[in-house]
Scaffold this active site. Structure first.
Site, mmCIF file in Angstrom:
data_model
loop_
_atom_site.group_PDB
_atom_site.id
_atom_site.type_symbol
_atom_site.label_atom_id
_atom_site.label_comp_id
_atom_site.label_asym_id
_atom_site.label_seq_id
_atom_site.Cartn_x
_atom_site.Cartn_y
_atom_site.Cartn_z
ATOM 1 N N CYS A 104 28.978 0.238 -36.962
ATOM 2 C CA CYS A 104 29.211 -0.536 -35.777
ATOM 3 C C CYS A 104 28.294 -1.782 -35.392
ATOM 4 O O CYS A 104 28.211 -2.523 -36.943
ATOM 5 C CB CYS A 104 27.141 -0.559 -35.267
ATOM 6 S SG CYS A 104 25.891 -1.360 -34.684
ATOM 7 N N CYS A 163 25.683 -4.579 -34.800
ATOM 8 C CA CYS A 163 24.952 -3.947 -36.315
ATOM 9 C C CYS A 163 25.260 -4.901 -37.274
ATOM 10 O O CYS A 163 24.232 -5.376 -38.245
ATOM 11 C CB CYS A 163 24.853 -2.698 -36.819
ATOM 12 S SG CYS A 163 24.144 -1.298 -35.755
#
Length: 103
Positions: free
Chosen positions: A29, A32
């Protein structure tokens, strides 16, 4: 931030005597990865919180249990329950405000 697994979650988060910031994330991600250094910085600023990372790919039951449908998903746990949640990337100032309002 320390990474924990499902078998540690109850003791480290749900039974904690202080608020816990949990970053539900995945290695793949992009947002993230952008949020991670922000949370690392905040961990040094907020001594009254514990900061924990949970990889949703490795802990799918926890992700389902706490309704983590989008990531990054940062939850603040108090007294064993989700007290607040921030979904998606947030700027350092916005994330600081998020943690601050949950003292």
């Amino acid at each position: 931030m320390e990474k924990i697994y499902q078998e540690e979650f109850e003791q480290r988060v749900l039974k904690a005597e202080h608020p816990v910031v949990v970053d539900f994330y995945a290695d793949w991600c992009g947002p993230c990865k952008m949020l991670s250094p922000v949370l690392d910085e905040l961990e040094g600023e907020f001594d009254d919180f514990e900061f924990i990372k949970v990889n949703i790919d490795e802990n799918q039951e926890l992700a389902e249990q706490f309704e983590v449908f989008s990531i990054p998903n940062v939850c603040i746990f108090k007294n064993g329950e989700v007290a607040d949640r921030n979904v998606g990337f947030a700027s350092p100032d916005a994330m600081r405000e998020f943690v601050e309002r949950n003292k």
